[in-house]
Scaffold this motif. Structure first.
Motif, mmCIF file in Angstrom:
data_model
loop_
_atom_site.group_PDB
_atom_site.id
_atom_site.type_symbol
_atom_site.label_atom_id
_atom_site.label_comp_id
_atom_site.label_asym_id
_atom_site.label_seq_id
_atom_site.Cartn_x
_atom_site.Cartn_y
_atom_site.Cartn_z
ATOM 1 N N ARG A 1 -7.935 -64.637 34.683
ATOM 2 C CA ARG A 1 -6.649 -64.374 34.026
ATOM 3 C C ARG A 1 -6.343 -62.900 34.133
ATOM 4 O O ARG A 1 -7.079 -62.049 33.625
ATOM 5 C CB ARG A 1 -6.688 -64.801 32.567
ATOM 6 C CG ARG A 1 -5.351 -64.615 31.878
ATOM 7 C CD ARG A 1 -5.371 -65.134 30.465
ATOM 8 N NE ARG A 1 -4.073 -64.941 29.840
ATOM 9 C CZ ARG A 1 -3.880 -65.003 28.542
ATOM 10 N NH1 ARG A 1 -4.894 -65.288 27.734
ATOM 11 N NH2 ARG A 1 -2.681 -64.807 28.042
ATOM 12 N N LEU B 1 -11.983 -69.607 36.600
ATOM 13 C CA LEU B 1 -10.618 -69.150 36.354
ATOM 14 C C LEU B 1 -10.614 -67.648 36.123
ATOM 15 O O LEU B 1 -11.526 -67.101 35.486
ATOM 16 C CB LEU B 1 -10.029 -69.847 35.124
ATOM 17 C CG LEU B 1 -9.867 -71.364 35.213
ATOM 18 C CD1 LEU B 1 -9.427 -71.919 33.865
ATOM 19 C CD2 LEU B 1 -8.877 -71.721 36.298
ATOM 20 N N THR C 1 -2.966 -66.990 35.474
ATOM 21 C CA THR C 1 -4.323 -67.516 35.529
ATOM 22 C C THR C 1 -4.441 -68.326 36.810
ATOM 23 O O THR C 1 -3.587 -69.168 37.092
ATOM 24 C CB THR C 1 -4.630 -68.408 34.317
ATOM 25 O OG1 THR C 1 -4.458 -67.641 33.124
ATOM 26 C CG2 THR C 1 -6.051 -68.951 34.370
ATOM 27 N N TYR C 2 -5.501 -68.080 37.575
ATOM 28 C CA TYR C 2 -5.705 -68.811 38.819
ATOM 29 C C TYR C 2 -7.193 -68.985 39.080
ATOM 30 O O TYR C 2 -8.023 -68.296 38.483
ATOM 31 C CB TYR C 2 -5.016 -68.116 40.001
ATOM 32 C CG TYR C 2 -5.445 -66.691 40.241
ATOM 33 C CD1 TYR C 2 -6.493 -66.389 41.122
ATOM 34 C CD2 TYR C 2 -4.796 -65.633 39.612
ATOM 35 C CE1 TYR C 2 -6.878 -65.083 41.360
ATOM 36 C CE2 TYR C 2 -5.175 -64.322 39.846
ATOM 37 C CZ TYR C 2 -6.205 -64.046 40.721
ATOM 38 O OH TYR C 2 -6.586 -62.746 40.949
ATOM 39 N N GLN C 3 -7.495 -69.917 39.988
ATOM 40 C CA GLN C 3 -8.887 -70.182 40.344
ATOM 41 C C GLN C 3 -9.341 -69.221 41.433
ATOM 42 O O GLN C 3 -8.606 -68.952 42.385
ATOM 43 C CB GLN C 3 -9.060 -71.609 40.859
ATOM 44 C CG GLN C 3 -9.000 -72.653 39.796
ATOM 45 C CD GLN C 3 -9.357 -74.042 40.332
ATOM 46 O OE1 GLN C 3 -9.931 -74.182 41.391
ATOM 47 N NE2 GLN C 3 -9.001 -75.059 39.562
#
Length: 181
Positions: free
Chosen positions: A101, A99, A110-112
């Motif tokens: 942020r 992840l 927040t993303y992968q």
């Protein structure tokens, strides 16, 4: 007088009033002793039982390294400006996802990151003069070396801002069983 000058070892592990918990080595040793009818250690020593338990853990992990009970959301790693390489935690076994942020003013997302191979990563990050950007998109896992026994995570593009958050979500390795607690 000689009694007062003797060195003492560390204290033994503490046992709660309710006894060993189910995940404690002491509990497992006691249960094995019940099963094999050897309550007084006449057939097998505690050290041998612990060695067998560790060998069993190794076999279980070799069969499948993504057990739900080994999944861990790791400690957040803070980015450094233009730093793309970060150490993996000491209990790292296999990555599930990473992840990222990004926080800037009113933006907090927040993303992968996408996991890619080392070959792809090396190709994507080949420009050593590339401009840093906080729009991270990919990561790769690099092998351990003499400085870190578990390896590294590399992100791209290299972050522009220090203090942003990278959180590895991974499957940890089994802990070697060494004492009764």
């Amino acid at each position: 007088d000689s009694f007062l000058n003797n060195a003492y070892s560390d204290y033994s592990s503490i046992i709660g009033a309710s006894g060993w918990g189910r995940s404690a080595v002491g509990y497992m040793v006691r249960e094995i002793r019940k099963l094999v009818n050897d309550p007084e250690s006449k057939t097998v020593t505690d050290a041998e039982i612990i060695r067998f338990l560790n060998a069993a853990q190794d076999k279980v992990y070799s069969l499948y390294d993504r057990w739900w009970f080994l999944f861990k959301i790791g400690t957040t790693i803070s980015t450094t400006a233009s730093g793309k390489t970060y150490s993996l935690p000491s209990d790292f076994g296999r990555m599930h996802h990473v992840l990222f942020r990004y926080v800037n003013g009113a933006t907090d997302v927040t993303y992968q990151l996408q996991g890619i191979s080392i070959t792809e990563f090396d190709y994507d990050s080949r420009d050593n003069n590339a401009t840093a950007s906080d729009n991270l998109s990919v990561y790769a896992i690099y092998p351990p070396d003499s400085s870190n026994a578990t390896g590294y995570i590399r992100v791209w593009p290299k972050p522009e801002t220090a203090g942003l958050s990278i959180t590895p979500c991974y499957y940890k390795t089994f802990t070697d069983l060494v004492n009764y607690s």
